[in-house]
Design an enzyme around this catalytic site. Sequence first.
Site, PDB file in Angstrom:
ATOM      1  N   CYS A 188      -0.562   1.824  -5.026  1.00 38.97           N
ATOM      2  CA  CYS A 188      -1.253   3.070  -5.367  1.00 38.97           C
ATOM      3  C   CYS A 188      -0.228   4.210  -5.437  1.00 38.97           C
ATOM      4  CB  CYS A 188      -2.320   3.390  -4.317  1.00 38.97           C
ATOM      5  SG  CYS A 188      -3.699   2.220  -4.287  1.00 38.97           S
ATOM      6  N   HIS A 233       0.853  -1.197   0.000  1.00 37.48           N
ATOM      7  CA  HIS A 233       0.000   0.000   0.000  1.00 37.48           C
ATOM      8  C   HIS A 233       0.885   1.243   0.000  1.00 37.48           C
ATOM      9  CE1 HIS A 233      -3.807  -2.065   0.497  1.00 37.48           C
ATOM     10  NE2 HIS A 233      -3.265  -2.810   1.440  1.00 37.48           N
TER      11      HIS A 233
END
Length: 343
Positions: free
Chosen positions: A200, A158
Site C-alpha cells: 500500500c 504492508h
Amino acid sequence: MKYHNNIMRIILILMSFGYVFSVHRDLPEHFTRAGHTNNWAVLVDTSRFWFNYRHVANVLSIYRSVKRLGIPDSQIILMVADDMACNPRNPRPATVFNNANQHINVYGDDVEVDYRGYEVTVENFVRLLTGRSPPGTPRSKQLLTDEGSNVLVYLTGHGGDGFLKFQDSEEVTSQELADAVEQMWQKRRYHEIFFMIDTCQAASLYEKFYSPNILAVASSLVGEDSLSHHVDPAIGVYIIDRYTYYALDFLERVEPDSTKTMGEFLAVCPKRVCISTVGVRKDLFPRDPHKVLITDFFGSLRPVELTISGLNVTAMPYQFQNFLLQFHPQFQASSVYQQREQE
C-alpha cells in the site's frame, strides 16, 4: 592426456582466484551492450502470520521467475518472514500456490531461503544492501555485488506513507532506504537497480531516492491501497496481490532470449485491472526503458562464443607459480613456465 588435464586444472584454479586471461580478439558488441557484467536479486517479504499468505506467494513467484530466467541461487537473496509451506493451517503441506487453480507450486523442490522468520529485520536488510554484514556472515547471506552488477530489489508487505513495516514490529522509512542505496552507489555496489514494490502507498518508498541509475515501479500511489487479487476457498485467505499477479502473467511469457523490454513490463497492470494506480519513477535512470531488455534485471544470460584461438597466459603473476607447483608439479615443464623463468 594426463598432462593436458593438469593444465586445464591450473587454468580453472586461476579463474577461481579471479585471474582473467587476455584473448587476442575483441568481444562481439552484443556481449557488452547492456553495460553490466552480472545480475543479482534481493527478494523480500516483510510480513508475518497466516492471513498474509499472499505476500509469501508474491515473493516466491518472483523468485521462481528470476531462477527460470537464469539468475542462480548464489546470486539471489531471499528473505521470507513466515514459512507458509510449513504453517499448521496449510491444508497442503510443503506447498505455496499463487493461483486458486493450483497450477504452480512456487515453493517447489529447491527453494533456498537466506533470511527466515525473525532474521527478516530492518537492520539485516540495510546491512545486506550496504555490505556491512557482521564478521562470519555466510556468503549465502551477503550481497556480493560490484560496480558491474544489475540488481533487482523486490519488496512486498504492508506499507504506509513513507515506510514499510517489518513483521509488525518495526519499519524502514523511505529516507533510510534512499540513504542505503546511496551508500551502495558510493561503495560501487551496483551498476543499475530496479526497485519493484508491491505494498500500500508503495510509491512513497521511492520518492526520496537521489542516487543515479535507479528505475522503480510501485503498485500504488501515495494515499492508495494495493489490492489483493483473489481468495483460494481451500485455504480461506487471499493468495496473491493484484499487481504481482499481472507482473507474473507477463514474466511467464518471457524466455531467456526474449526481446521484451522494461518499458513493456512497466505497463503490465493498468488501473482497470490493478484498481490502484501503478507508479513509475525513471528520472534517475539514464536509459530509455523501452530499449532495456527485461532480462537485464530479471535474467542472467551469459553469451558464449567458441574459439579455436589460443589464450595468452604468459601474464600470470610470477609469485603465483609456487602455489601452482604445490598442486601440479608437471607445470614446471610447461613452455609457459619456462618462458617466465627466462624473463
